[in-house]
Structures are given as structure tokens and as C-alpha cells.
Design an enzyme around this catalytic site. Structure first.
Site, PDB file in Angstrom:
ATOM      1  N   ASP A  78       0.851  -1.187   0.000  1.00  0.00           N
ATOM      2  CA  ASP A  78       0.000   0.000   0.000  1.00  0.00           C
ATOM      3  C   ASP A  78       0.886   1.234   0.000  1.00  0.00           C
ATOM      4  O   ASP A  78       1.807   1.339   0.809  1.00  0.00           O
ATOM      5  CB  ASP A  78      -0.917   0.006   1.230  1.00  0.00           C
ATOM      6  CG  ASP A  78      -2.107   0.931   1.061  1.00  0.00           C
ATOM      7  OD1 ASP A  78      -1.931   2.046   0.545  1.00  0.00           O
ATOM      8  OD2 ASP A  78      -3.223   0.545   1.464  1.00  0.00           O
ATOM      9  N   ASP A  79       0.628   2.160  -0.911  1.00  0.00           N
ATOM     10  CA  ASP A  79       1.409   3.389  -0.961  1.00  0.00           C
ATOM     11  C   ASP A  79       1.138   4.297   0.237  1.00  0.00           C
ATOM     12  O   ASP A  79       2.003   5.083   0.629  1.00  0.00           O
ATOM     13  CB  ASP A  79       1.104   4.165  -2.243  1.00  0.00           C
ATOM     14  CG  ASP A  79       1.653   3.476  -3.484  1.00  0.00           C
ATOM     15  OD1 ASP A  79       2.573   2.641  -3.343  1.00  0.00           O
ATOM     16  OD2 ASP A  79       1.168   3.779  -4.584  1.00  0.00           O
TER      17      ASP A  79
ATOM     18  N   GLY B  38     -11.308  -0.536  -3.610  1.00  0.00           N
ATOM     19  CA  GLY B  38     -12.713  -0.437  -3.973  1.00  0.00           C
ATOM     20  C   GLY B  38     -12.984   0.261  -5.286  1.00  0.00           C
ATOM     21  O   GLY B  38     -13.976  -0.045  -5.962  1.00  0.00           O
TER      22      GLY B  38
ATOM     23  N   HIS C  62     -28.883 -17.065 -13.014  1.00  0.00           N
ATOM     24  CA  HIS C  62     -28.369 -17.835 -14.148  1.00  0.00           C
ATOM     25  C   HIS C  62     -28.083 -16.956 -15.355  1.00  0.00           C
ATOM     26  O   HIS C  62     -28.792 -15.996 -15.644  1.00  0.00           O
ATOM     27  CB  HIS C  62     -29.384 -18.929 -14.535  1.00  0.00           C
ATOM     28  CG  HIS C  62     -30.682 -18.376 -15.051  1.00  0.00           C
ATOM     29  ND1 HIS C  62     -30.884 -18.074 -16.378  1.00  0.00           N
ATOM     30  CD2 HIS C  62     -31.839 -18.069 -14.407  1.00  0.00           C
ATOM     31  CE1 HIS C  62     -32.112 -17.611 -16.544  1.00  0.00           C
ATOM     32  NE2 HIS C  62     -32.717 -17.598 -15.362  1.00  0.00           N
TER      33      HIS C  62
ATOM     34  N   HIS D 174     -18.258  -3.740  -9.461  1.00  0.00           N
ATOM     35  CA  HIS D 174     -18.518  -3.928  -8.035  1.00  0.00           C
ATOM     36  C   HIS D 174     -20.020  -4.124  -7.863  1.00  0.00           C
ATOM     37  O   HIS D 174     -20.810  -3.220  -8.146  1.00  0.00           O
ATOM     38  CB  HIS D 174     -18.051  -2.726  -7.220  1.00  0.00           C
ATOM     39  CG  HIS D 174     -18.146  -2.921  -5.742  1.00  0.00           C
ATOM     40  ND1 HIS D 174     -17.429  -2.159  -4.860  1.00  0.00           N
ATOM     41  CD2 HIS D 174     -18.870  -3.790  -4.977  1.00  0.00           C
ATOM     42  CE1 HIS D 174     -17.695  -2.548  -3.614  1.00  0.00           C
ATOM     43  NE2 HIS D 174     -18.573  -3.526  -3.675  1.00  0.00           N
TER      44      HIS D 174
END
Length: 208
Positions: free
Chosen positions: A33-34, A68, A135, A144
Site C-alpha cells: 500500500d502506498d 474499492g 443464471h 462492483h
């Protein structure tokens, strides 16, 4: 599944992905993680920034993009692919996945989600808690599908679309790339544009 797994992103979604990976039997998990959140209760170590990917590839052959934002997650997915990392699908043990459904690389499926026969889930997509994909749905890359969203049979969702918590989509609907469906919306006709749709029935969001 066993072995080491790098999780790109240590924010809320990243921590959920890492937690589920541990439930799935990954023996060694770490974040890249930056800008890791200060004071966050991280269950696994942060090894450093994303620029460390190249030097870690030999010891950490598997990784998953776990942020996210759909567009950022898709770019991270491509970076991992270019660097030769394996990108497994991470599926919560309580999720129900048809043996005749297809999950792409780097997919995350949260607790109690359902994916039924003939459904196809694109690379780097998130199916969040309790999402239901019926289905023959076709979900594009880096989407998302938020908690409790329900897609009836034969729905097509374009790349990077965001379907909000508790929304419902009628069978046979097509949703455009980059479209956003608001919380609790009811989608009863095609959504052709990369804009935000809200309400019952879902319609373009206008005004502030």
C-alpha cells in the site's frame, strides 16, 4: 488454496479480502500500500509501497488487487498481469458458486454471495456480501456488485459498473460500462449510458 498472497491495498476492502483469504487457507498474507491508513487494525503486515512488486515476485507469486475503486483496481490488475503474478479468485467459504459458473482472475466473492449456473464474472470484479447473481448473467471486468444487490437471470453488466447496495435488476437487462446504480434502485429497463441511475424505477440522476 495455500501459499503466500500479496493483497494490494490495506483499506477496508483490502482487509476484508485478506481476512477471507486467511479463511481459505492462504498460509502467508501481506499488504502492499502506498499510503496505509494510520491506526487501522491490520491483521497482516504492510511490506511497503506498490513499487516493491517487482522485487517481491519470486517470493510472493500470487497477488490480488483489493481496492474499492473500479478503475484503479482494473489498472492494478493489469499491472499484476504484466508482472506475471498469478491472480486467484478469493471466495468466502459461505458463498455458493455453481460449478457451471465462470469466475475470472482476481475476482473477490464475499460471504453469502450466490452465483448461479451459466453466470460469468469478469476479471477483478467484486461480488460483495450477499450479492445474488442468477443464471446466465454476464458481469464485465472490474465491476462492483454491492452488498445485497440482486440480478435476475440473463443480465449483462458492462465493465467497471457499480451496482449499489440492495438494488434489484430485472431479467434480461443490459447495463452500460461505467454505469452507477444507486442504493435500493429497481432496474426495469436497459441503462445505456455511463451515468448514475437512482430510484424505483431506476432513472438518470439529475440535479445536485
Amino acid at each position: 488454496m495455500s501459499g503466500p498472497l500479496l493483497v494490494l491495498g490495506s483499506g477496508g476492502h483490502g482487509r476484508v479480502v485478506a481476512d477471507v483469504a486467511a479463511l481459505c487457507g492462504y498460509e502467508r498474507i501481506a499488504f502492499l500500500d502506498d499510503a496505509p491508513a494510520t491506526g487501522a487494525d491490520l491483521p497482516f503486515p504492510v511490506l511497503g509501497p506498490l513499487t516493491m512488486l517487482g522485487e517481491l515476485a519470486s517470493d510472493w507469486p500470487m497477488a490480488i488487487a483489493a481496492v474499492g475503486h473500479n478503475g484503479v483496481r482494473q489498472k492494478l490488475f493489469q499491472s499484476l498481469r504484466d508482472a506475471g503474478f498469478a491472480q486467484p479468485a478469493i471466495v468466502h467459504p459461505t458463498a455458493v458458486i455453481s460449478p457451471n459458473a465462470r469466475l475470472g482472475e482476481g475476482v473477490f466473492v464475499a460471504a453469502l454471495a450466490v452465483v448461479n449456473v451459466g453466470a460469468s464474472i469478469g476479471d477483478a470484479t467484486i461480488l460483495n456480501t450477499g450479492a445474488r447473481i442468477d443464471h446466465d448473467c454476464a458481469i464485465g471486468a472490474a465491476c462492483h456488485i454491492a452488498p445485497g444487490a440482486t440480478l435476475s437471470g440473463g443480465v449483462t453488466v458492462g465493465a467497471r459498473a457499480w451496482l449499489g447496495t440492495g438494488c434489484s435488476v430485472r431479467q434480461g437487462i443490459t447495463i452500460a460500462d461505467d454505469a452507477v446504480v444507486g442504493v435500493g434502485a429497481a432496474v426495469v429497463s436497459d441503462l445505456p449510458d455511463a451515468i448514475t441511475y437512482v430510484g424505483v424505477p431506476a432513472r438518470p440522476l439529475t440535479g445536485p
